[in-house]
Design a protein around this motif. Sequence first.
Motif, short mmCIF file in Angstrom:
data_model
loop_
_atom_site.label_atom_id
_atom_site.label_comp_id
_atom_site.label_asym_id
_atom_site.label_seq_id
_atom_site.Cartn_x
_atom_site.Cartn_y
_atom_site.Cartn_z
N SER A 1 -4.53 11.50 7.83
CA SER A 1 -4.38 10.09 7.97
C SER A 1 -5.67 9.52 7.36
N ASP B 1 1.61 4.86 2.26
CA ASP B 1 1.11 5.48 3.35
C ASP B 1 1.50 6.98 3.24
N HIS B 2 0.33 8.09 3.06
CA HIS B 2 0.53 9.43 2.73
C HIS B 2 1.22 9.96 3.83
N VAL C 1 4.14 0.85 1.76
CA VAL C 1 4.09 -0.19 2.95
C VAL C 1 4.10 -1.34 2.35
N ASP D 1 0.89 -4.75 2.58
CA ASP D 1 -0.11 -4.13 3.51
C ASP D 1 -1.53 -4.42 3.16
N SER E 1 0.96 -1.06 0.02
CA SER E 1 -0.02 -0.08 0.05
C SER E 1 1.02 1.19 -0.16
N ASP F 1 -6.75 9.02 2.45
CA ASP F 1 -6.06 8.01 1.86
C ASP F 1 -6.24 8.32 0.21
#
Length: 298
Positions: free
Chosen positions: A283, A135-136, A142, A145, A133, A286
């Motif tokens: 968070s 992670d912003h 990642v 994930d 994935s 996404d």
Amino acid sequence: MESHVQRLVDQTWGKFQKCDGSQRLLIAISGIPGSGKTTLAASVCAGLNKAYHTHYHEKYPNSPDRSQPDIAFVVPLDGYHLTRKQLSEMPNAEEAVFRRGAAFTFDPHSYLDMVEKVRRPIEPESRTIFAPSFDHAVKDPVANDISIPPTARIVIFEGLYTALDEDGWRDAHALMDETWFVDADIQTATERVAKRNYAAGISSSYEESLDRTEKSDMRNAREVLEKRLPVQEIVPSVEDESWKSEEVDNMEKNLRQLEDNGIEVDADDDEEDGADLRKQRMSRMDSIALLAADGVGM
């Protein structure tokens, strides 16, 4: 009038009925930045899982609701970005960092390797496949994930380059059952990307975001258009509420609630409270929610 999403859900569900127990249906969704690929993928996936659970419950009416796992999953290309460290080690490091998101800043061969694994027949000994994935918050992929379990029967890959006529991408495209292209004009897409990047705090002003979008994202858009492989569906990009899954709709409501309460976090705000709010907002934003923020996700 039947929405584009519902038509695609019904069409895909019909094709899935023809698959035997060892087959997965693989679909790729491509389009230029800001066209709505991610929101379309999420909404079609949700529609397919709803269709599956409804079908199962009708067949076995005494079974508990959602007693079976989902069968449709989305795998974004975001996880196949090269890391910041890899970009910094490239001969054209400065350009690579600025152009992050261009095809040459991805790892198409790792993507192809994963698609090949998903394409293999499902067997009793088949195990969960893992995809990366993105992670912003840390701005890097990642590993392992995203889970694609043996029960995953429909896998939707979405991203700029799923229909790109270049090494790696071309081979992965050939393994798909279908490829869809979300059609959006450059001007509309430019405004959407600039708005979402500014909302995410990537740029300190909308004007700065617009300039960066034109110099980077829209260069990528032209490459996507010029090197597009054949597709089975061209889906018009529309600002249509029916495209949005419940998750996307809730994200939009949360952001508007913050704005209604007068909570606004500037990109250069380094106060502790502002940083916390900004971190919480990021968070939640996404790759799906970024497209939905401020209603510009389509």
